[in-house]
Design a protein around this motif. Structure first.
Motif, PDB file in Angstrom:
ATOM      1  N   ILE A   1     -56.360  44.699   6.202  1.00 17.70           N
ATOM      2  CA  ILE A   1     -56.607  43.591   5.270  1.00 17.70           C
ATOM      3  C   ILE A   1     -57.453  42.488   5.906  1.00 17.70           C
ATOM      4  N   ARG A   2     -57.333  42.298   7.202  1.00 21.58           N
ATOM      5  CA  ARG A   2     -58.099  41.290   7.953  1.00 21.58           C
ATOM      6  C   ARG A   2     -57.838  39.871   7.453  1.00 21.58           C
ATOM      7  N   GLU A   3     -56.551  39.569   7.316  1.00 23.61           N
ATOM      8  CA  GLU A   3     -56.150  38.230   6.925  1.00 23.61           C
ATOM      9  C   GLU A   3     -54.857  37.918   7.660  1.00 23.61           C
ATOM     10  N   ALA A   4     -54.652  36.662   8.007  1.00 29.28           N
ATOM     11  CA  ALA A   4     -53.494  36.297   8.815  1.00 29.28           C
ATOM     12  C   ALA A   4     -52.172  36.574   8.105  1.00 29.28           C
ATOM     13  N   PHE A   5     -52.133  36.393   6.814  1.00 30.42           N
ATOM     14  CA  PHE A   5     -50.886  36.601   6.082  1.00 30.42           C
ATOM     15  C   PHE A   5     -50.575  38.077   5.853  1.00 30.42           C
ATOM     16  N   ALA A   6     -51.443  38.950   6.275  1.00 32.14           N
ATOM     17  CA  ALA A   6     -51.213  40.390   6.125  1.00 32.14           C
ATOM     18  C   ALA A   6     -50.059  40.860   6.991  1.00 32.14           C
ATOM     19  N   ILE A   7     -49.705  40.085   8.003  1.00 35.23           N
ATOM     20  CA  ILE A   7     -48.593  40.464   8.880  1.00 35.23           C
ATOM     21  C   ILE A   7     -47.306  40.632   8.085  1.00 35.23           C
ATOM     22  N   PHE A   8     -47.187  39.933   6.961  1.00 41.36           N
ATOM     23  CA  PHE A   8     -45.972  40.028   6.154  1.00 41.36           C
ATOM     24  C   PHE A   8     -45.834  41.384   5.475  1.00 41.36           C
ATOM     25  N   TYR A   9     -46.944  42.067   5.225  1.00 39.60           N
ATOM     26  CA  TYR A   9     -46.862  43.438   4.723  1.00 39.60           C
ATOM     27  C   TYR A   9     -46.193  44.330   5.763  1.00 39.60           C
ATOM     28  N   GLY A  10     -46.584  44.162   7.014  1.00 36.29           N
ATOM     29  CA  GLY A  10     -45.980  44.942   8.088  1.00 36.29           C
ATOM     30  C   GLY A  10     -44.520  44.607   8.294  1.00 36.29           C
ATOM     31  N   LEU A  11     -44.188  43.352   8.158  1.00 34.07           N
ATOM     32  CA  LEU A  11     -42.788  42.961   8.289  1.00 34.07           C
ATOM     33  C   LEU A  11     -41.950  43.513   7.150  1.00 34.07           C
ATOM     34  N   GLN A  12     -42.567  43.728   6.004  1.00 28.87           N
ATOM     35  CA  GLN A  12     -41.844  44.332   4.893  1.00 28.87           C
ATOM     36  C   GLN A  12     -41.482  45.782   5.215  1.00 28.87           C
ATOM     37  N   VAL A  13     -42.344  46.467   5.929  1.00 31.84           N
ATOM     38  CA  VAL A  13     -42.034  47.824   6.384  1.00 31.84           C
ATOM     39  C   VAL A  13     -40.796  47.796   7.280  1.00 31.84           C
ATOM     40  N   GLY A  14     -40.764  46.866   8.222  1.00 34.28           N
ATOM     41  CA  GLY A  14     -39.610  46.727   9.105  1.00 34.28           C
ATOM     42  C   GLY A  14     -38.349  46.331   8.365  1.00 34.28           C
ATOM     43  N   TYR A  15     -38.490  45.540   7.303  1.00 28.50           N
ATOM     44  CA  TYR A  15     -37.334  45.109   6.514  1.00 28.50           C
ATOM     45  C   TYR A  15     -36.628  46.305   5.877  1.00 28.50           C
ATOM     46  N   TYR A  16     -37.402  47.212   5.299  1.00 26.92           N
ATOM     47  CA  TYR A  16     -36.780  48.385   4.680  1.00 26.92           C
ATOM     48  C   TYR A  16     -36.142  49.295   5.726  1.00 26.92           C
ATOM     49  N   LEU A  17     -36.722  49.354   6.900  1.00 29.77           N
ATOM     50  CA  LEU A  17     -36.111  50.142   7.966  1.00 29.77           C
ATOM     51  C   LEU A  17     -34.830  49.481   8.483  1.00 29.77           C
ATOM     52  N   LEU A  18     -34.782  48.164   8.463  1.00 29.37           N
ATOM     53  CA  LEU A  18     -33.541  47.471   8.836  1.00 29.37           C
ATOM     54  C   LEU A  18     -32.435  47.746   7.828  1.00 29.37           C
ATOM     55  N   ILE A  19     -32.775  47.776   6.555  1.00 31.23           N
ATOM     56  CA  ILE A  19     -31.799  48.122   5.531  1.00 31.23           C
ATOM     57  C   ILE A  19     -31.295  49.541   5.751  1.00 31.23           C
ATOM     58  N   ASN A  20     -32.212  50.450   6.079  1.00 31.67           N
ATOM     59  CA  ASN A  20     -31.842  51.828   6.370  1.00 31.67           C
ATOM     60  C   ASN A  20     -30.884  51.893   7.557  1.00 31.67           C
ATOM     61  N   SER A  21     -31.157  51.128   8.586  1.00 26.90           N
ATOM     62  CA  SER A  21     -30.289  51.094   9.761  1.00 26.90           C
ATOM     63  C   SER A  21     -28.910  50.536   9.417  1.00 26.90           C
ATOM     64  N   ALA A  22     -28.868  49.530   8.578  1.00 30.49           N
ATOM     65  CA  ALA A  22     -27.581  48.959   8.165  1.00 30.49           C
ATOM     66  C   ALA A  22     -26.762  49.971   7.366  1.00 30.49           C
ATOM     67  N   ILE A  23     -27.436  50.754   6.533  1.00 29.90           N
ATOM     68  CA  ILE A  23     -26.730  51.783   5.765  1.00 29.90           C
ATOM     69  C   ILE A  23     -26.145  52.840   6.703  1.00 29.90           C
ATOM     70  N   VAL A  24     -26.927  53.259   7.701  1.00 32.34           N
ATOM     71  CA  VAL A  24     -26.429  54.252   8.656  1.00 32.34           C
ATOM     72  C   VAL A  24     -25.264  53.689   9.451  1.00 32.34           C
ATOM     73  N   LEU A  25     -25.347  52.421   9.848  1.00 32.06           N
ATOM     74  CA  LEU A  25     -24.243  51.802  10.581  1.00 32.06           C
ATOM     75  C   LEU A  25     -22.998  51.713   9.708  1.00 32.06           C
ATOM     76  N   LEU A  26     -23.154  51.369   8.450  1.00 31.72           N
ATOM     77  CA  LEU A  26     -22.024  51.303   7.526  1.00 31.72           C
ATOM     78  C   LEU A  26     -21.387  52.687   7.359  1.00 31.72           C
ATOM     79  N   LEU A  27     -22.206  53.720   7.244  1.00 31.82           N
ATOM     80  CA  LEU A  27     -21.677  55.085   7.159  1.00 31.82           C
ATOM     81  C   LEU A  27     -20.949  55.478   8.434  1.00 31.82           C
ATOM     82  N   ALA A  28     -21.454  55.039   9.590  1.00 32.27           N
ATOM     83  CA  ALA A  28     -20.784  55.343  10.859  1.00 32.27           C
ATOM     84  C   ALA A  28     -19.403  54.684  10.908  1.00 32.27           C
TER      85      ALA A  28
END
Length: 121
Positions: A82-109
């Motif tokens: 994207i070549r814009e400074a605020f584009a970093i938030f798109y990448g952080l959104q990817v990490g956010y969904y992976l954090l939710i996934n990790s929380a679900i796995v931890l809850l199942l554990a």
């Protein structure tokens, strides 16, 4: 009306708005595919970790670490594409969904551990 759109969006011509909408749709689709790809990869790596260590907590921790790694990779990809400074938030959104996934796995554990403890008594 066109003047207000130009002022608010900071574009020179109204046709650029249509081009930007098309590019944003492509970017949104790209990052949705990236989120799905990273989710599948992190879950596969978490499953391999579970098979090696026989611990659901280790798998959840592995997925948590991969969330940070893939979030950083997504942020770098977003900045590169994207070549814009605020584009970093798109990448952080990817990490956010992976954090939710990790929380679900931890809850199942935790649920599996509680069930095992209950059945052993």
């Amino acid at each position: 009306m066109e003047f207000y759109v130009k002022v608010i969006l900071g574009i020179g011509y109204f046709n650029q708005l249509i081009i930007r909408r098309g590019e944003l749709k492509k970017m949104a689709n790209f990052f949705l595919i990236l989120i799905g790809f990273f989710l599948i990869i992190s879950n596969i790596v978490g499953f391999i970790s579970y098979k090696k260590k026989k611990s659901l907590y280790a798998a959840a921790f592995t997925i948590l670490i991969l969330a940070a790694l893939f979030g950083a990779i997504g942020g770098i990809l977003a900045l590169w594409i994207i070549r814009e400074a605020f584009a970093i938030f798109y990448g952080l959104q990817v990490g956010y969904y992976l954090l939710i996934n990790s929380a679900i796995v931890l809850l199942l554990a935790v649920i599996v551990t509680v069930i095992k403890q209950y059945n052993n008594k």
